[in-house]
Design a protein around this motif. Structure first.
Motif, PDB file in Angstrom:
ATOM      1  N   MET A  71      36.438  54.000  19.398  1.00 53.24           N
ATOM      2  CA  MET A  71      34.997  54.001  19.124  1.00 53.24           C
ATOM      3  C   MET A  71      34.232  53.742  20.409  1.00 53.24           C
ATOM      4  SD  MET A  71      34.170  50.280  17.379  1.00 53.24           S
ATOM      5  CE  MET A  71      34.352  48.748  18.316  1.00 53.24           C
ATOM      6  N   HIS A  72      32.960  54.135  20.418  1.00 52.98           N
ATOM      7  CA  HIS A  72      32.034  53.641  21.434  1.00 52.98           C
ATOM      8  C   HIS A  72      31.048  52.706  20.728  1.00 52.98           C
ATOM      9  CE1 HIS A  72      28.538  55.940  20.123  1.00 52.98           C
ATOM     10  NE2 HIS A  72      29.251  57.063  20.142  1.00 52.98           N
ATOM     11  N   GLY A  73      30.246  52.013  21.505  1.00 53.79           N
ATOM     12  CA  GLY A  73      29.370  51.000  20.912  1.00 53.79           C
ATOM     13  C   GLY A  73      27.903  51.208  21.213  1.00 53.79           C
ATOM     14  N   MET A  74      27.421  52.445  21.077  1.00 55.95           N
ATOM     15  CA  MET A  74      26.014  52.722  21.366  1.00 55.95           C
ATOM     16  C   MET A  74      25.325  53.355  20.161  1.00 55.95           C
ATOM     17  SD  MET A  74      23.452  52.514  23.367  1.00 55.95           S
ATOM     18  CE  MET A  74      24.171  52.068  24.940  1.00 55.95           C
ATOM     19  N   PRO A  75      24.363  52.670  19.558  1.00 58.73           N
ATOM     20  CA  PRO A  75      23.590  53.292  18.473  1.00 58.73           C
ATOM     21  C   PRO A  75      22.827  54.505  19.001  1.00 58.73           C
ATOM     22  CG  PRO A  75      23.172  50.916  18.617  1.00 58.73           C
ATOM     23  CD  PRO A  75      23.916  51.306  19.854  1.00 58.73           C
ATOM     24  N   HIS A  76      22.898  55.594  18.248  1.00 60.21           N
ATOM     25  CA  HIS A  76      22.150  56.788  18.633  1.00 60.21           C
ATOM     26  C   HIS A  76      21.912  57.624  17.381  1.00 60.21           C
ATOM     27  CE1 HIS A  76      26.307  58.192  18.591  1.00 60.21           C
ATOM     28  NE2 HIS A  76      25.854  59.436  18.463  1.00 60.21           N
ATOM     29  N   GLY A  77      20.984  58.565  17.473  1.00 60.88           N
ATOM     30  CA  GLY A  77      20.704  59.429  16.328  1.00 60.88           C
ATOM     31  C   GLY A  77      20.101  58.660  15.165  1.00 60.88           C
ATOM     32  N   GLY A  78      20.286  59.221  13.967  1.00 59.50           N
ATOM     33  CA  GLY A  78      19.686  58.641  12.779  1.00 59.50           C
ATOM     34  C   GLY A  78      20.598  57.656  12.079  1.00 59.50           C
ATOM     35  N   GLY A  79      19.976  56.768  11.320  1.00 63.88           N
ATOM     36  CA  GLY A  79      20.696  55.799  10.503  1.00 63.88           C
ATOM     37  C   GLY A  79      20.000  55.641   9.169  1.00 63.88           C
ATOM     38  N   ALA A  80      20.756  55.364   8.117  1.00 62.12           N
ATOM     39  CA  ALA A  80      20.168  55.313   6.777  1.00 62.12           C
ATOM     40  C   ALA A  80      20.384  53.975   6.075  1.00 62.12           C
ATOM     41  CB  ALA A  80      20.754  56.435   5.915  1.00 62.12           C
ATOM     42  N   LEU A  81      21.190  53.080   6.657  1.00 59.52           N
ATOM     43  CA  LEU A  81      21.508  51.817   5.993  1.00 59.52           C
ATOM     44  C   LEU A  81      20.643  50.679   6.524  1.00 59.52           C
ATOM     45  CD1 LEU A  81      25.427  52.047   6.030  1.00 59.52           C
ATOM     46  CD2 LEU A  81      23.846  52.797   4.235  1.00 59.52           C
ATOM     47  N   GLN A  82      20.435  49.690   5.676  1.00 61.17           N
ATOM     48  CA  GLN A  82      19.690  48.491   6.073  1.00 61.17           C
ATOM     49  C   GLN A  82      20.687  47.518   6.715  1.00 61.17           C
ATOM     50  OE1 GLN A  82      16.257  48.323   5.737  1.00 61.17           O
ATOM     51  NE2 GLN A  82      16.566  50.466   5.105  1.00 61.17           N
ATOM     52  N   ASN A  83      20.890  47.680   8.013  1.00 63.53           N
ATOM     53  CA  ASN A  83      21.982  46.953   8.661  1.00 63.53           C
ATOM     54  C   ASN A  83      21.652  46.452  10.074  1.00 63.53           C
ATOM     55  OD1 ASN A  83      21.844  49.365  10.004  1.00 63.53           O
ATOM     56  ND2 ASN A  83      23.902  50.072   9.462  1.00 63.53           N
ATOM     57  N   ASN A  84      20.394  46.563  10.483  1.00 63.37           N
ATOM     58  CA  ASN A  84      19.974  46.155  11.839  1.00 63.37           C
ATOM     59  C   ASN A  84      20.664  46.972  12.935  1.00 63.37           C
ATOM     60  OD1 ASN A  84      18.259  44.194  10.831  1.00 63.37           O
ATOM     61  ND2 ASN A  84      19.747  42.534  11.063  1.00 63.37           N
ATOM     62  N   PHE A  85      21.120  48.155  12.581  1.00 65.74           N
ATOM     63  CA  PHE A  85      21.773  49.034  13.548  1.00 65.74           C
ATOM     64  C   PHE A  85      20.924  50.295  13.675  1.00 65.74           C
ATOM     65  CE2 PHE A  85      24.926  52.077  15.141  1.00 65.74           C
ATOM     66  CZ  PHE A  85      25.648  51.312  16.042  1.00 65.74           C
ATOM     67  N   PRO A  86      20.311  50.506  14.829  1.00 63.43           N
ATOM     68  CA  PRO A  86      19.347  51.611  14.968  1.00 63.43           C
ATOM     69  C   PRO A  86      20.004  52.970  15.198  1.00 63.43           C
ATOM     70  CG  PRO A  86      19.454  50.377  17.001  1.00 63.43           C
ATOM     71  CD  PRO A  86      20.367  49.670  16.038  1.00 63.43           C
ATOM     72  N   GLY A  87      20.673  53.500  14.172  1.00 69.07           N
ATOM     73  CA  GLY A  87      21.310  54.808  14.297  1.00 69.07           C
ATOM     74  C   GLY A  87      22.729  54.777  13.769  1.00 69.07           C
ATOM     75  N   HIS A  88      23.593  55.538  14.412  1.00 70.74           N
ATOM     76  CA  HIS A  88      25.005  55.547  14.046  1.00 70.74           C
ATOM     77  C   HIS A  88      25.827  55.506  15.324  1.00 70.74           C
ATOM     78  CE1 HIS A  88      24.199  59.900  14.730  1.00 70.74           C
ATOM     79  NE2 HIS A  88      25.438  59.897  15.218  1.00 70.74           N
TER      80      HIS A  88
END
Length: 272
Positions: free
Chosen positions: A111-128
């Motif tokens: 895995m990598h560890g960079m939020p990017h793009g869209g996200g749909a969950l309420q998880n404090n993670f800005p993207g996927h």
């Protein structure tokens, strides 16, 4: 006798996946299935556990998309917090060797560890973020990302096997990838000498090979040493960009041995 048996069992336990257990407490063998198989095992909206190989920390994710690899999101804010802890409190594009735990399977992945793009969950993670498996490719190419591939081999226990059969140029690319990912395991497996890698790797923000002169691998079957002209761009913390123009020296002790990089002169020339 009992003491010897106990020591043997303990050593085997520690060597097998760094002693990490699945959630059910049973040690399962690590498998490395092809992406096509994993794509069926973990369809869109499936949930599974990710375990970081180095720290042993686990968090739960949901696959949301991705056709060439899995685009996933941490399931909850707690999962996001654990993932960020794995990356030392800062989001990063660095690849990490992981296990995907799913129905008693321990699947080698990266895995990598960079939020990017869209996200749909309420998880404090800005993207996927992205998880790659053996045979996964990036959005831009039809080939495996080298760093992801090395991490998958690392998680599967097959990194030594890959390096043993790699040609000199594959070895150099893997060596530089070890710097890029700040991974002392990869770097130490390729180097000729024992090196204290962590103080060196911590300085490297990024690195890329811009030129690598190559001969046909079949011309090198009987060679035991090789000087490879190369150009490498380094991006060093608090220094900026530096360029290495020179030769990378490789050695092996027989035609059947793995190639090793003569690291001491290389590190000296690059002022590490």
């Amino acid at each position: 006798m009992k003491k010897a048996v106990f020591c043997f069992i303990l050593i085997q336990f520690l060597l097998n996946g760094y002693g990490q257990h699945q959630a059910n407490g049973k040690m399962n063998k690590v498998v490395m299935p092809d992406w096509k198989e994993v794509n069926q095992l973990l369809p869109r909206y499936s949930k599974f556990t990710v375990q970081d190989m180095e720290t042993g920390k686990k968090f739960t994710v949901q696959r949301r998309a991705g056709s060439n690899h899995a685009d996933v999101q941490p399931l909850t804010a707690k999962d996001t917090k654990i993932m960020k802890e794995i990356y030392g409190g800062k989001w990063s594009w660095k690849r990490r060797a992981i296990y995907v735990l799913h129905k008693k399977k321990r699947i080698a992945a990266s895995m990598h560890g960079m939020p990017h793009g869209g996200g749909a969950l309420q998880n404090n993670f800005p993207g996927h973020f992205c998880i790659h498996f053996y045979g996964s490719t990036t959005h831009r190419t039809n080939a495996m990302d080298l760093s992801h591939m090395l991490m998958i081999y690392k998680a599967s226990g097959k990194l030594n096997q890959y390096l043993a059969s790699a040609d000199p140029y594959q070895v150099i690319n893997a060596y530089i990838a070890g710097f890029k990912q700040q991974d002392d395991v990869i770097a130490s497996k390729i180097t000729l000498q024992p090196i204290k890698w962590n103080p060196i790797l911590e300085k490297v923000e990024n690195v890329r090979i811009t030129r690598l002169e190559q001969l046909p691998p079949e011309d090198l079957i009987h060679e035991l040493s090789l000087d490879v002209p190369a150009e490498v761009d380094w991006y060093i913390k608090n220094v900026g960009r530096k360029t290495f123009r020179g030769e990378i020296h490789l050695i092996r002790f027989s035609p059947g041995d793995a190639w090793k990089v003569d690291s001491k002169p290389f590190l000296k020339e690059n002022h590490f």
